[in-house]
Design an enzyme around this catalytic site. Sequence first.
Site, short mmCIF file in Angstrom:
data_model
loop_
_atom_site.label_atom_id
_atom_site.label_comp_id
_atom_site.label_asym_id
_atom_site.label_seq_id
_atom_site.Cartn_x
_atom_site.Cartn_y
_atom_site.Cartn_z
N ASP A 448 -66.52 -68.18 3.32
CA ASP A 448 -66.17 -68.96 1.82
C ASP A 448 -64.93 -68.68 1.48
O ASP A 448 -64.07 -68.10 1.70
CB ASP A 448 -67.34 -68.44 1.06
CG ASP A 448 -67.65 -69.58 -0.19
OD1 ASP A 448 -66.98 -70.55 -0.35
OD2 ASP A 448 -68.59 -69.36 -1.02
N ASP A 516 -72.04 -77.74 -2.77
CA ASP A 516 -72.77 -76.94 -3.54
C ASP A 516 -74.04 -77.65 -4.37
O ASP A 516 -74.79 -77.16 -4.96
CB ASP A 516 -72.14 -76.18 -4.68
CG ASP A 516 -71.69 -74.84 -3.87
OD1 ASP A 516 -71.93 -74.36 -2.70
OD2 ASP A 516 -70.86 -73.98 -4.61
C1 DGJ Z 1 -69.58 -70.94 -3.21
C2 DGJ Z 1 -70.63 -71.34 -2.27
O1 DGJ Z 1 -70.51 -72.77 -1.71
C3 DGJ Z 1 -71.98 -71.03 -2.40
O2 DGJ Z 1 -73.01 -71.62 -1.15
C4 DGJ Z 1 -72.19 -69.48 -2.39
O3 DGJ Z 1 -71.85 -68.89 -1.04
C5 DGJ Z 1 -71.10 -69.09 -3.58
N1 DGJ Z 1 -69.91 -69.57 -3.07
C6 DGJ Z 1 -71.21 -67.49 -3.39
O4 DGJ Z 1 -70.02 -66.98 -4.25
#
Ligand code: DGJ
Length: 697
Positions: A448, A516
């Site tokens: 990430d 997300d």
């Molecule tokens: C952003 C990601 O897109 C989410 O799926 C998750 O992993 C969060 N970060 C965790 O902090």
Amino acid sequence: MITKHNDLFHLTTRNSSYVIHQSNFLQNLYWGGKIHGEDLSYFVKQRSHSSFDANINLERDEYHFWNSYSYLESCLKVNYADTRKLDMVYLEHSIETVNKDMERLTFRFKNSYSDLYVNLIYEVYEEYDMISRRAEIQNEGEEVILENLRSASVSLPKLDQYRVKYLTGKWAGESQMNDHYLTTGAFAIQSRSGNTGPHYNPSFALDNGSADETSGEVWFGLLGYSSNWQIIFEKTIYNNVKITGGISNFDFSYRLRKGESISTPVMTFGYSSAGYGQMSRKLHSFEVDHIFPRRKLGRVLYNSWEATLFDVRVDSQKELAKRAAQIGVELFVIDDGWFGQRHSDRAGLGDWYVNKEKFPKGLGELIDYVKSLGMDFGIWVEPEAVNPDSDLYRAHPDWIYRFKDQEPLQARNQYTLNISKKEVKEFILEFMTDLLSKHQDITFVKWDMNKSLTDVSCGDTAQDKELWYKHAEALYEIWATLRQKFPHVDFEVCSGGGARIDLGILQYADQCWPSDNTDAYERLFIQEGFSYFYAPRIMTAWVTDASSHTPNKYERPYSYRFHSSMMGGLGIGANISKFSDEVLAEFKKYIELYKEIRETVQYGKLYRLSSVRESTLHAVEYISQDDQDVLVFAFRQGYQFGKEMPNLKLQGLDPEALYQLEGEEKQLHGSTLMRVGLETDLSGDFDSRLLRLKRIH
Ligand code: DGJ
């Protein structure tokens, strides 16, 4: 095939021709449907208008060196200690067959004032109608600063009008399709955030305003680059359209010492003679065969993020894992929160040791449990960033990007590490190596990155403007090293959702997290935009509880959520520990179904039948590679009383073949399915269906 007739180079693919005239510069004469390229020798003319427009042919220059007589976007601009003059002279070309799918053409230029060489490289993928381009700058003379470094320019045939289709976005709203009609002047899409997106994606398609999914000529391109980029569309008063793409000029310069060379990111261009559907299918198969690191079925995963957020503890994860195994999940992934003092986004990022309070016996306990349930194990990391409240930052405050003696900006309470620094790169490689060697049952990493780059400085102004470039280079190097060391591990690229999706990083990633936003309805928009340029194989989609980011949302039926998520790599993100056995049984049924059809979804041919952007009916069809299986996902959003749904007209079938609709007696010919269509029988709000057909003969 690459052929040469006098000064003309003809790059022929299955359905297209690309013709370049070579003099002291390379002029694009044609790009479009197949022609006899040699005829174009009659079209080579000197065009000028006045001392202000001394060489109009330069408007179609394939790689414009600054200070030749044109003021359009240039591809290379340099700065020597005593001059900025660049006089690139054509030297030679070479043609080679690299493998069964690709031939390479290289043009070589030299600066007449110094030992600076430029190779312009064209890689022709004949069966895919695609040409990848890049430039290599080799310095064998005195030190030079590159101020402008692009991958390529490309020109379009003259059309009555030019419509650009491109993706825009924001966090939780990525990959939204847009149209823009070019008028005289310049139009740009770009990133200045040190990452690929999410505001624009480095991909585009152009047509004359009338192409649709099944007809019309489409010219398209994608840049493979995960740092600052720019693609500029310029329409001149002579109605030439030139598209120039590559590294952004914004805050960029690069010192090239004697003996050094630099290669630009690759920009891939393609042509479709049958609309946007054909464009996407060409791209999908090109990506699968030539970009993605390997061909492998995506596993059905469970991800803990929306269920437990940062509260990742062995007991709650075991509970989730038990349920996940029960419903048929194959890969159990713990997300953010398992390490350091990471109880929220305010602390712990950078401290890559297992949190003892959450995992008193280490990660092994959970991994063994997950394995004993018959699932694989995966884990989340965010190696490029650090919280100020972390041991890592306290020990190495000098590892982050910051201007000398100045406080950097924070977002999500974090800073970005200067991963181009040797010691930072080593730190990341060490902790990842440690994690993946100690726990060899980790077979999936979600990588990430939750902050755009700011304060991009190492405190040395001479080097600062190279850092955007070096960040991406270091990232690619780290991923390449990890992939090589741990070939059994799949990597997912994520950047707060879909802020890092491009053909550069996708050479190293097995899949990506597009957004997300996990609301099944909003995902239809995101997934549709994504599907224009990127293959469904890599598009992870979770079934979650009602969207956690917009709590007042109407809950979509489970069927709708599954159908929406089954259009890519299926994952589950809901808090399944709360579900009744009845709901779990329903999940199990859908996961079983997905496993039956996933080969067709992930590697089949995709047809967009009807778009949520234009209709209450959204439908996407997938046909298996062997043409035997057909899947149609159909969604109805709002129900309007008494309003009949149009029939769903399929595409890509054999008109003479017979197809059997699963669960029904009737057998229909491909021609009937394509011209008359199927009744969808969708009713009510947020109804959906998965229709399955089998070719009989
Ligand atoms: C952003 C990601 O897109 C989410 O799926 C998750 O992993 C969060 N970060 C965790 O902090």
